[in-house]
Design an enzyme around this catalytic site. Sequence first.
Site, short mmCIF file in Angstrom:
data_model
loop_
_atom_site.label_atom_id
_atom_site.label_comp_id
_atom_site.label_asym_id
_atom_site.label_seq_id
_atom_site.Cartn_x
_atom_site.Cartn_y
_atom_site.Cartn_z
N CYS A 119 0.84 -1.19 0.00
CA CYS A 119 0.00 0.00 0.00
C CYS A 119 0.88 1.24 0.00
O CYS A 119 2.09 1.14 -0.10
CB CYS A 119 -0.90 -0.03 1.21
SG CYS A 119 0.06 -0.05 2.74
N HIS A 120 0.25 2.37 0.21
CA HIS A 120 0.99 3.63 0.22
C HIS A 120 1.52 3.93 1.62
O HIS A 120 2.71 3.99 1.84
CB HIS A 120 0.12 4.77 -0.29
CG HIS A 120 0.79 6.09 -0.24
ND1 HIS A 120 1.89 6.38 -1.01
CD2 HIS A 120 0.56 7.20 0.50
CE1 HIS A 120 2.31 7.60 -0.74
NE2 HIS A 120 1.52 8.12 0.16
#
Length: 101
Positions: free
Chosen positions: A7-8
């Site tokens: 994910c970020h």
Amino acid sequence: MRIMLACHAGISTSLIVEKMKDASIAQGKNHTIWAVEQDRVEEELGNFDILMLGPQVRHIQKKVQRIVGDDIPVVVINPMAYGRGDGEAVIKQAEDILGGK
């Protein structure tokens, strides 16, 4: 099955990881599930059977697939399941792709 999520920043993905772990235990399965930030995928090569990307980083799928290679699936988590925190659905998505391993 070893399921890694990328994910970020990791806040919402860490929540889905916990839901997936709970669902795995409830189903009597012994999946290993964890998340890393997108820039750490290469460090984890060889440690996972499938890489699942949070919908917010779907734009890196092709880049990450080149890093991972053709033998490991790189998929975007179903946005509905992700948004609902449906760990069971995300596990099913991974199992369907890997043939229920």
